[in-house]
Motif scaffolding. Structure first.
Motif, PDB file in Angstrom:
ATOM      1  N   GLN A 105       0.849  -1.190   0.000  1.00 22.03           N
ATOM      2  CA  GLN A 105       0.000   0.000   0.000  1.00 22.03           C
ATOM      3  C   GLN A 105       0.886   1.243   0.000  1.00 22.03           C
ATOM      4  OE1 GLN A 105      -2.867   0.030   3.199  1.00 22.03           O
ATOM      5  NE2 GLN A 105      -3.973  -1.700   2.390  1.00 22.03           N
ATOM      6  N   PRO A 106       1.415   1.631  -1.172  1.00 25.16           N
ATOM      7  CA  PRO A 106       2.257   2.826  -1.222  1.00 25.16           C
ATOM      8  C   PRO A 106       1.475   4.069  -0.794  1.00 25.16           C
ATOM      9  CG  PRO A 106       2.343   1.599  -3.301  1.00 25.16           C
ATOM     10  CD  PRO A 106       1.235   1.013  -2.484  1.00 25.16           C
ATOM     11  N   ASP A 107       2.200   5.084  -0.316  1.00 23.73           N
ATOM     12  CA  ASP A 107       1.536   6.312   0.125  1.00 23.73           C
ATOM     13  C   ASP A 107       0.911   7.062  -1.048  1.00 23.73           C
ATOM     14  OD1 ASP A 107       2.059   6.094   2.913  1.00 23.73           O
ATOM     15  OD2 ASP A 107       4.156   6.531   2.471  1.00 23.73           O
ATOM     16  N   VAL A 108       1.634   7.129  -2.157  1.00 21.73           N
ATOM     17  CA  VAL A 108       1.136   7.772  -3.374  1.00 21.73           C
ATOM     18  C   VAL A 108       1.610   6.917  -4.545  1.00 21.73           C
ATOM     19  CG1 VAL A 108       1.182   9.872  -4.820  1.00 21.73           C
ATOM     20  CG2 VAL A 108       1.353  10.073  -2.328  1.00 21.73           C
ATOM     21  N   LEU A 109       0.767   6.786  -5.563  1.00 22.78           N
ATOM     22  CA  LEU A 109       1.189   6.059  -6.756  1.00 22.78           C
ATOM     23  C   LEU A 109       0.460   6.596  -7.967  1.00 22.78           C
ATOM     24  CD1 LEU A 109      -0.917   3.030  -7.310  1.00 22.78           C
ATOM     25  CD2 LEU A 109      -0.622   3.620  -4.919  1.00 22.78           C
ATOM     26  N   VAL A 110       1.069   6.372  -9.131  1.00 26.18           N
ATOM     27  CA  VAL A 110       0.456   6.760 -10.397  1.00 26.18           C
ATOM     28  C   VAL A 110       0.462   5.526 -11.291  1.00 26.18           C
ATOM     29  CG1 VAL A 110       0.631   8.207 -12.469  1.00 26.18           C
ATOM     30  CG2 VAL A 110       1.203   9.170 -10.224  1.00 26.18           C
ATOM     31  N   VAL A 111      -0.707   5.248 -11.875  1.00 26.20           N
ATOM     32  CA  VAL A 111      -0.855   4.123 -12.802  1.00 26.20           C
ATOM     33  C   VAL A 111      -1.246   4.696 -14.163  1.00 26.20           C
ATOM     34  CG1 VAL A 111      -2.106   1.986 -13.309  1.00 26.20           C
ATOM     35  CG2 VAL A 111      -1.595   2.597 -10.940  1.00 26.20           C
ATOM     36  N   CYS A 112      -0.444   4.398 -15.177  1.00 24.02           N
ATOM     37  CA  CYS A 112      -0.739   4.911 -16.525  1.00 24.02           C
ATOM     38  C   CYS A 112      -1.421   3.878 -17.412  1.00 24.02           C
ATOM     39  CB  CYS A 112       0.548   5.435 -17.172  1.00 24.02           C
ATOM     40  SG  CYS A 112       1.226   6.860 -16.275  1.00 24.02           S
ATOM     41  N   ASP A 113      -1.296   2.604 -17.087  1.00 24.61           N
ATOM     42  CA  ASP A 113      -1.968   1.537 -17.822  1.00 24.61           C
ATOM     43  C   ASP A 113      -3.266   1.215 -17.072  1.00 24.61           C
ATOM     44  OD1 ASP A 113      -2.915  -0.786 -18.968  1.00 24.61           O
ATOM     45  OD2 ASP A 113      -1.022  -1.902 -18.776  1.00 24.61           O
ATOM     46  N   ARG A 114      -4.363   1.751 -17.571  1.00 27.62           N
ATOM     47  CA  ARG A 114      -5.641   1.595 -16.864  1.00 27.62           C
ATOM     48  C   ARG A 114      -6.105   0.143 -16.760  1.00 27.62           C
ATOM     49  NH1 ARG A 114      -9.633   6.669 -17.725  1.00 27.62           N
ATOM     50  NH2 ARG A 114      -8.162   8.287 -17.093  1.00 27.62           N
ATOM     51  N   ASP A 115      -5.560  -0.744 -17.581  1.00 26.47           N
ATOM     52  CA  ASP A 115      -5.907  -2.164 -17.476  1.00 26.47           C
ATOM     53  C   ASP A 115      -5.433  -2.755 -16.145  1.00 26.47           C
ATOM     54  OD1 ASP A 115      -7.160  -2.175 -19.936  1.00 26.47           O
ATOM     55  OD2 ASP A 115      -5.415  -2.954 -21.016  1.00 26.47           O
ATOM     56  N   LYS A 116      -4.460  -2.116 -15.506  1.00 26.26           N
ATOM     57  CA  LYS A 116      -3.962  -2.601 -14.213  1.00 26.26           C
ATOM     58  C   LYS A 116      -4.892  -2.224 -13.055  1.00 26.26           C
ATOM     59  CE  LYS A 116       0.952  -2.592 -15.348  1.00 26.26           C
ATOM     60  NZ  LYS A 116       2.280  -2.047 -15.003  1.00 26.26           N
ATOM     61  N   ILE A 117      -5.844  -1.337 -13.317  1.00 25.34           N
ATOM     62  CA  ILE A 117      -6.760  -0.879 -12.266  1.00 25.34           C
ATOM     63  C   ILE A 117      -8.008  -1.755 -12.316  1.00 25.34           C
ATOM     64  CG2 ILE A 117      -8.083   1.062 -11.351  1.00 25.34           C
ATOM     65  CD1 ILE A 117      -6.080   2.904 -12.916  1.00 25.34           C
ATOM     66  N   ILE A 118      -8.129  -2.606 -11.293  1.00 28.83           N
ATOM     67  CA  ILE A 118      -9.316  -3.452 -11.201  1.00 28.83           C
ATOM     68  C   ILE A 118     -10.058  -3.066  -9.923  1.00 28.83           C
ATOM     69  CG2 ILE A 118      -8.303  -5.306 -12.587  1.00 28.83           C
ATOM     70  CD1 ILE A 118      -7.750  -6.862 -10.016  1.00 28.83           C
ATOM     71  N   LYS A 119     -11.252  -3.573  -9.765  1.00 29.45           N
ATOM     72  CA  LYS A 119     -12.085  -3.164  -8.631  1.00 29.45           C
ATOM     73  C   LYS A 119     -11.401  -3.427  -7.284  1.00 29.45           C
ATOM     74  CE  LYS A 119     -16.903  -3.387  -7.271  1.00 29.45           C
ATOM     75  NZ  LYS A 119     -18.205  -3.967  -7.554  1.00 29.45           N
ATOM     76  N   ARG A 120     -10.753  -4.571  -7.158  1.00 29.18           N
ATOM     77  CA  ARG A 120     -10.169  -5.011  -5.900  1.00 29.18           C
ATOM     78  C   ARG A 120      -8.859  -4.296  -5.568  1.00 29.18           C
ATOM     79  NH1 ARG A 120      -6.464  -8.974  -5.464  1.00 29.18           N
ATOM     80  NH2 ARG A 120      -6.799  -9.725  -7.569  1.00 29.18           N
ATOM     81  N   CYS A 121      -8.070  -3.941  -6.601  1.00 31.27           N
ATOM     82  CA  CYS A 121      -6.732  -3.410  -6.348  1.00 31.27           C
ATOM     83  C   CYS A 121      -6.091  -2.906  -7.635  1.00 31.27           C
ATOM     84  CB  CYS A 121      -5.840  -4.510  -5.747  1.00 31.27           C
ATOM     85  SG  CYS A 121      -5.463  -5.868  -6.899  1.00 31.27           S
ATOM     86  N   ILE A 122      -4.844  -2.492  -7.505  1.00 36.90           N
ATOM     87  CA  ILE A 122      -3.995  -2.255  -8.668  1.00 36.90           C
ATOM     88  C   ILE A 122      -3.283  -3.587  -8.901  1.00 36.90           C
ATOM     89  CG2 ILE A 122      -2.108  -0.899  -9.649  1.00 36.90           C
ATOM     90  CD1 ILE A 122      -4.652   0.741  -8.775  1.00 36.90           C
ATOM     91  N   TYR A 123      -3.429  -4.146 -10.089  1.00 37.99           N
ATOM     92  CA  TYR A 123      -2.876  -5.468 -10.386  1.00 37.99           C
ATOM     93  C   TYR A 123      -1.653  -5.293 -11.283  1.00 37.99           C
ATOM     94  CZ  TYR A 123      -2.854 -10.473 -11.401  1.00 37.99           C
ATOM     95  OH  TYR A 123      -2.495 -11.799 -11.506  1.00 37.99           O
ATOM     96  N   GLY A 124      -0.480  -5.284 -10.640  1.00 42.04           N
ATOM     97  CA  GLY A 124       0.770  -5.071 -11.363  1.00 42.04           C
ATOM     98  C   GLY A 124       1.469  -3.827 -10.855  1.00 42.04           C
ATOM     99  N   ALA A 125       2.621  -3.542 -11.430  1.00 41.60           N
ATOM    100  CA  ALA A 125       3.457  -2.441 -10.950  1.00 41.60           C
ATOM    101  C   ALA A 125       2.917  -1.082 -11.409  1.00 41.60           C
ATOM    102  CB  ALA A 125       4.884  -2.611 -11.457  1.00 41.60           C
ATOM    103  N   PRO A 126       2.765  -0.132 -10.468  1.00 41.42           N
ATOM    104  CA  PRO A 126       2.454   1.242 -10.863  1.00 41.42           C
ATOM    105  C   PRO A 126       3.649   1.826 -11.619  1.00 41.42           C
ATOM    106  CG  PRO A 126       2.138   0.913  -8.487  1.00 41.42           C
ATOM    107  CD  PRO A 126       2.856  -0.284  -9.020  1.00 41.42           C
ATOM    108  N   ASP A 127       3.433   2.935 -12.302  1.00 38.58           N
ATOM    109  CA  ASP A 127       4.530   3.610 -12.995  1.00 38.58           C
ATOM    110  C   ASP A 127       5.378   4.419 -12.026  1.00 38.58           C
ATOM    111  OD1 ASP A 127       3.931   3.375 -16.133  1.00 38.58           O
ATOM    112  OD2 ASP A 127       2.064   3.428 -14.994  1.00 38.58           O
ATOM    113  N   PHE A 128       4.726   4.983 -11.020  1.00 39.09           N
ATOM    114  CA  PHE A 128       5.367   5.929 -10.109  1.00 39.09           C
ATOM    115  C   PHE A 128       4.888   5.635  -8.693  1.00 39.09           C
ATOM    116  CE2 PHE A 128       5.150  10.041  -7.875  1.00 39.09           C
ATOM    117  CZ  PHE A 128       6.406  10.594  -8.129  1.00 39.09           C
ATOM    118  N   VAL A 129       5.831   5.598  -7.737  1.00 36.06           N
ATOM    119  CA  VAL A 129       5.481   5.298  -6.345  1.00 36.06           C
ATOM    120  C   VAL A 129       6.209   6.278  -5.425  1.00 36.06           C
ATOM    121  CG1 VAL A 129       5.717   3.613  -4.470  1.00 36.06           C
ATOM    122  CG2 VAL A 129       5.084   2.832  -6.756  1.00 36.06           C
TER     123      VAL A 129
END
Length: 193
Positions: A80-104
């Motif tokens: 549970q990173p404090d702040v993160l950015v995800v650029c591949d929206r396919d990684k954003i699922i209802k339960r969680c971010i599935y895979g590595a964020p771009d920025f943490v």
């Protein structure tokens, strides 16, 4: 009973909701509630990232904790990173971010220094995170790991703007502004000693 190193997502989800933990390579790490300084720094970073992304009509999405990140897409790690950015929206699922964020971004607290600076650094680089910032409120510095470049880490103070590598430095987080906003907490802290 399982030993540290043997826990899975099944164990993670079986914990009571009010217990904040991270699961890293089968090890459960308890997380204490963040301080007000910690919370304000994280929310201000997220706010500045969000403003930049919206101004550019970008598709990346910034998040602030708590949000689960199934970093390795396995059943042994959930952070549970404090702040993160995800650029591949396919990684954003209802339960969680599935895979590595771009920025943490991780904002250090006394209990997380080793975990954030060693264990998570290694996990983030191997999972494919492109950029990782470690913010140290006590030292008033930010250690930036831009894994796309060879010249990391770069250390910044709270006195200016820090370029965000995943946005080619076009986005800059203004730590002077953040510090000015939260300075009253540092002054209170000094007066409380």
């Amino acid at each position: 009973m399982k030993k540290q190193g043997e826990y899975t997502l099944e164990d993670y989800y079986a914990l009571p909701d009010e217990r904040r933990v991270e699961l890293i390579d089968g090890v459960i790490y308890d997380m204490s509630a963040p301080t007000t300084i910690h919370q304000m720094i994280g929310s201000e970073i997220r706010e500045q990232l969000s403003s930049f992304i919206k101004s550019k009509k970008g598709t990346c999405i910034p998040f602030a904790a708590p949000v689960d990140v199934q970093l390795d897409c396995d059943d042994r790690t959930m952070v549970q990173p404090d702040v993160l950015v995800v650029c591949d929206r396919d990684k954003i699922i209802k339960r969680c971010i599935y895979g590595a964020p771009d920025f943490v971004v991780e904002v250090l607290s006394p209990s997380t220094k080793r975990k954030d600076g060693i264990i998570k650094l290694s996990k983030y680089i191997s999972a494919g995170v492109r950029e990782y910032w470690i913010v140290d409120p006590d030292k008033k510095q930010v250690v930036v790991y831009d894994f796309q470049k060879e010249d990391y880490p770069v250390i910044y103070g709270f006195g200016g703007e820090i370029p965000v590598g995943i946005f080619d430095g076009e986005c800059r987080v203004d730590f002077a502004e953040i510090y000015e906003y939260i300075r009253f907490l540092y002054e209170k802290e000094e007066g409380d000693l």
